[in-house]
Scaffold this active site. Structure first.
Site, mmCIF file in Angstrom:
data_model
loop_
_atom_site.group_PDB
_atom_site.id
_atom_site.type_symbol
_atom_site.label_atom_id
_atom_site.label_comp_id
_atom_site.label_asym_id
_atom_site.label_seq_id
_atom_site.Cartn_x
_atom_site.Cartn_y
_atom_site.Cartn_z
ATOM 1 N N ASN A 43 -8.312 -30.667 -16.296
ATOM 2 C CA ASN A 43 -7.113 -29.982 -16.787
ATOM 3 C C ASN A 43 -6.220 -30.971 -17.536
ATOM 4 O O ASN A 43 -6.558 -32.147 -17.661
ATOM 5 C CB ASN A 43 -6.363 -29.311 -15.631
ATOM 6 C CG ASN A 43 -5.969 -30.310 -14.571
ATOM 7 O OD1 ASN A 43 -5.211 -31.237 -14.821
ATOM 8 N ND2 ASN A 43 -6.519 -30.153 -13.371
ATOM 9 N N ASP A 87 -8.921 -26.041 -8.510
ATOM 10 C CA ASP A 87 -9.077 -25.118 -7.381
ATOM 11 C C ASP A 87 -10.544 -24.772 -7.135
ATOM 12 O O ASP A 87 -10.909 -24.317 -6.053
ATOM 13 C CB ASP A 87 -8.295 -23.828 -7.650
ATOM 14 C CG ASP A 87 -6.787 -24.055 -7.604
ATOM 15 O OD1 ASP A 87 -6.364 -24.940 -6.817
ATOM 16 O OD2 ASP A 87 -6.048 -23.375 -8.334
ATOM 17 N N LYS A 90 -29.044 -34.246 -16.857
ATOM 18 C CA LYS A 90 -28.299 -33.562 -17.910
ATOM 19 C C LYS A 90 -28.909 -32.182 -18.164
ATOM 20 O O LYS A 90 -30.135 -32.070 -18.340
ATOM 21 C CB LYS A 90 -28.344 -34.410 -19.187
ATOM 22 C CG LYS A 90 -27.491 -33.841 -20.295
ATOM 23 C CD LYS A 90 -27.577 -34.682 -21.556
ATOM 24 C CE LYS A 90 -26.958 -33.924 -22.701
ATOM 25 N NZ LYS A 90 -27.630 -34.112 -23.957
ATOM 26 N N PRO A 143 -11.212 -27.235 -1.393
ATOM 27 C CA PRO A 143 -10.154 -27.188 -0.370
ATOM 28 C C PRO A 143 -8.781 -27.307 -1.011
ATOM 29 O O PRO A 143 -8.640 -27.907 -2.074
ATOM 30 C CB PRO A 143 -10.451 -28.416 0.499
ATOM 31 C CG PRO A 143 -11.336 -29.300 -0.314
ATOM 32 C CD PRO A 143 -12.047 -28.433 -1.298
ATOM 33 N N ASP A 144 -7.772 -26.695 -0.381
ATOM 34 C CA ASP A 144 -6.387 -26.886 -0.819
ATOM 35 C C ASP A 144 -5.879 -28.125 -0.093
ATOM 36 O O ASP A 144 -5.637 -28.108 1.120
ATOM 37 C CB ASP A 144 -5.550 -25.648 -0.462
ATOM 38 C CG ASP A 144 -4.132 -25.753 -1.025
ATOM 39 O OD1 ASP A 144 -3.556 -26.862 -0.999
ATOM 40 O OD2 ASP A 144 -3.619 -24.722 -1.493
ATOM 41 N N PHE A 183 4.207 -29.782 -5.760
ATOM 42 C CA PHE A 183 4.602 -29.267 -7.066
ATOM 43 C C PHE A 183 4.061 -27.858 -7.208
ATOM 44 O O PHE A 183 3.084 -27.491 -6.552
ATOM 45 C CB PHE A 183 4.039 -30.159 -8.188
ATOM 46 C CG PHE A 183 4.919 -31.342 -8.477
ATOM 47 C CD1 PHE A 183 5.025 -32.375 -7.554
ATOM 48 C CD2 PHE A 183 5.641 -31.425 -9.654
ATOM 49 C CE1 PHE A 183 5.849 -33.461 -7.798
ATOM 50 C CE2 PHE A 183 6.470 -32.513 -9.915
ATOM 51 C CZ PHE A 183 6.575 -33.534 -8.982
ATOM 52 N N LYS A 196 4.361 -21.059 -1.990
ATOM 53 C CA LYS A 196 3.613 -22.321 -1.815
ATOM 54 C C LYS A 196 4.326 -23.244 -0.826
ATOM 55 O O LYS A 196 3.688 -23.927 -0.034
ATOM 56 C CB LYS A 196 3.417 -23.030 -3.159
ATOM 57 C CG LYS A 196 2.379 -22.345 -4.033
ATOM 58 C CD LYS A 196 2.243 -22.975 -5.407
ATOM 59 C CE LYS A 196 1.416 -22.046 -6.306
ATOM 60 N NZ LYS A 196 1.368 -22.502 -7.691
ATOM 61 N N LYS A 244 2.070 -24.165 2.394
ATOM 62 C CA LYS A 244 1.570 -25.544 2.479
ATOM 63 C C LYS A 244 2.431 -26.413 3.407
ATOM 64 O O LYS A 244 2.280 -27.628 3.428
ATOM 65 C CB LYS A 244 1.466 -26.146 1.078
ATOM 66 C CG LYS A 244 0.568 -25.299 0.160
ATOM 67 C CD LYS A 244 0.279 -25.899 -1.183
ATOM 68 C CE LYS A 244 -0.430 -24.848 -2.053
ATOM 69 N NZ LYS A 244 -1.286 -25.401 -3.085
HETATM 70 N N1 CTP Z 1 -2.846 -28.518 -4.657
HETATM 71 C C1 CTP Z 1 -3.737 -29.072 -3.760
HETATM 72 N N2 CTP Z 1 -5.028 -28.688 -3.722
HETATM 73 C C2 CTP Z 1 -5.490 -27.740 -4.568
HETATM 74 C C3 CTP Z 1 -4.600 -27.160 -5.507
HETATM 75 C C4 CTP Z 1 -3.284 -27.571 -5.513
HETATM 76 O O1 CTP Z 1 -3.313 -29.940 -2.998
HETATM 77 N N3 CTP Z 1 -6.768 -27.395 -4.517
HETATM 78 C C5 CTP Z 1 -1.445 -28.946 -4.633
HETATM 79 C C6 CTP Z 1 -0.913 -29.559 -5.900
HETATM 80 O O2 CTP Z 1 -1.006 -30.993 -5.869
HETATM 81 C C7 CTP Z 1 0.541 -29.116 -5.882
HETATM 82 C C8 CTP Z 1 0.523 -27.816 -5.144
HETATM 83 O O3 CTP Z 1 -0.686 -27.809 -4.378
HETATM 84 O O4 CTP Z 1 1.383 -30.014 -5.162
HETATM 85 C C9 CTP Z 1 0.573 -26.585 -5.997
HETATM 86 O O5 CTP Z 1 -0.395 -26.618 -7.017
HETATM 87 P P1 CTP Z 1 -0.603 -25.384 -7.992
HETATM 88 O O6 CTP Z 1 -1.759 -25.668 -8.898
HETATM 89 O O7 CTP Z 1 0.710 -25.004 -8.595
HETATM 90 O O8 CTP Z 1 -0.934 -24.211 -6.946
HETATM 91 P P2 CTP Z 1 -2.203 -23.584 -6.291
HETATM 92 O O9 CTP Z 1 -1.984 -23.675 -4.820
HETATM 93 O O10 CTP Z 1 -3.466 -24.145 -6.840
HETATM 94 O O11 CTP Z 1 -2.011 -22.068 -6.690
HETATM 95 P P3 CTP Z 1 -2.288 -21.314 -8.095
HETATM 96 O O12 CTP Z 1 -3.237 -22.198 -8.878
HETATM 97 O O13 CTP Z 1 -2.849 -20.031 -7.670
HETATM 98 O O14 CTP Z 1 -0.951 -21.163 -8.763
#
Ligand code: CTP
Length: 399
Positions: free
Chosen positions: A210, A279, A289, A306-307, A325, A339, A343
């Site tokens: 990204n 995600d 390849k 994982p989140d 964030f 969030k 979290k």
């Molecule tokens: N984050 C994380 N692990 C993931 C995705 C996000 O730890 N797999 C953390 C990011 O570092 C950030 C926060 O979660 O501090 C929010 O990230 P964001 O991309 O805004 O949210 P998501 O939880 O991924 O939700 P969405 O993409 O549905 O908006």
């Protein structure tokens, strides 16, 4: 607060506000600082070196009678000695020289050589201040971490009314005191920051990623380091050099980030997660390849990662402060609040990434800080400034 033992170098450039710098010097001295003054040739036309020599009780450095060979050597001594460098008044000319790295007199040479934090209090005619060239130079300097104080608006010496008046000496001194005050407020604390983009490999030569540049996370790590914390930066791909003094843990994928955070987070006082982890990852990662096939369309299956922030939140230790964030394009505050709760965060920095000047890969950001009992709008500003505001809020929430 006193400034006992602090070595402050003040550069004075040629503007009518130079007379106000006498008050800055005397205020700093009264607070205990040791002050060294460098005057440009033009500054000496407005006020005499003797004034500053008397007030600072140190020899004033000027170019008037000194040959270039002199300042080629002398500048190193003051550049190294400085705990803080202030340019007040800062003319459009010195700002332009600083932005370009021009070193053609004692002051500009010393400024280029110093590693000390630099503060500048601009003073000039409104037209010069608002000129695109000056504004671009100021933006460059801010991005490099130069602290701009003012200018104020009001009636100028040239008769114009507008922005360009040097901030009041009392306000300039207040900013300096605040800087040294803050410099120590995270001493003894362990701070972990995440930054940058993860990479999810498809095969040995391809990955999904990204736009995250890591600039926000690096700015926070840098600010925490300056405020005395022991800083660890767990980072994916970043586009900016990581300053020395920060312990770094490089990771590639979200799974790597997760593993590093489960290992590193428990012993931290503050964890700030500014990284942009993917995600999803490719379900079937290829070891060779991938070859082009005869198919017109192919389907790649993604599987959930994982989140990381949620996992760190579930394992939150007593006394730990967790910051996340939220990058949003719609319903900024509602989504960010979800969030925050999900979290187990103490603070979330919500960015509307559709706004110009906010979000990924810019030097600036616009954010709303949201915590359990409040919120605070942060207008467009440099990421380095927002980093300080985030740390201020963390310290406030920790009480
Ligand atoms: N984050 C994380 N692990 C993931 C995705 C996000 O730890 N797999 C953390 C990011 O570092 C950030 C926060 O979660 O501090 C929010 O990230 P964001 O991309 O805004 O949210 P998501 O939880 O991924 O939700 P969405 O993409 O549905 O908006």
């Amino acid at each position: 607060m006193n400034l006992q033992g602090k070595e402050i170098v003040i550069g004075i450039t040629g503007g009518i506000a130079a007379y106000k710098s006498a008050e800055i010097v005397s205020r700093l001295r009264r607070l205990g600082a040791n002050v060294h003054v460098i005057m440009t040739r033009n500054a000496t036309e407005f006020i005499t070196p003797l004034t500053f020599q008397t007030l600072s009780a140190n020899q004033v450095v000027t170019d008037t009678f000194q040959a270039p060979e002199y300042w080629q050597v002398e500048h190193v001594a003051l550049a190294k000695l400085a705990d803080l460098f202030l340019v007040a008044p800062a003319t459009a000319n010195i700002l332009a020289k600083m932005a370009c790295g021009i070193a053609d007199d004692m002051l500009s040479t010393t400024l280029l050589a110093t590693k000390a934090p630099i503060f500048a209090a601009p003073a000039m005619n409104t037209g010069m201040w608002t000129a695109e060239a000056t504004q671009q130079n100021v933006a460059i300097l801010k991005a490099r971490g130069v602290h701009m104080i003012g200018p104020d608006s009001g009636r100028l010496a040239c008769g114009d009314d507008g922005a360009g008046r040097m901030s009041e000496p009392a306000d300039i001194v207040k900013e300096i005191v605040l800087f040294f005050d803050k410099a120590e407020d995270m001493k003894g604390m362990k701070v972990l920051v995440t930054a940058g983009a993860t990479r999810e490999r498809l095969d040995p030569v391809r990955f999904m990623t990204n736009d995250s540049s890591g600039k926000m996370g690096i700015a926070i790590a840098e600010a925490a380091l300056r405020r005395g914390a022991e800083v660890t930066l767990v980072h994916g791909a970043v586009t900016k050099a990581i300053p020395g003094g920060i312990r770094t843990v490089p990771v590639e994928s979200t799974q790597d980030l997760y593993d590093a955070m489960i290992r590193e987070a428990p012993e931290q006082d503050v964890v700030i997660q500014a990284a942009a982890p993917a995600d999803y990852r490719f379900r079937d990662r290829q070891n060779s390849k991938m070859k082009k096939t005869a198919e017109k369309e192919i389907t790649l299956v993604l599987t959930e990662n994982p989140d990381v922030a949620a996992a760190v939140g579930e394992r939150k230790k007593p006394g730990q402060t967790l910051v996340g964030f939220a990058a949003e394009t719609d319903d900024l505050e509602a989504n960010a609040e979800k969030k925050l709760k999900k979290k187990h965060l103490d603070l979330i920095v919500a960015n509307d990434v559709t706004k110009p000047g906010a979000g990924f890969n810019t030097e600036t950001n616009i954010a709303t800080l949201i915590w359990e009992n409040g919120r605070e709008e942060q207008p467009l500003q440099q990421k380095s400034e927002l980093a300080e505001k985030i740390l201020d809020k963390v310290m406030e929430l920790r009480g």
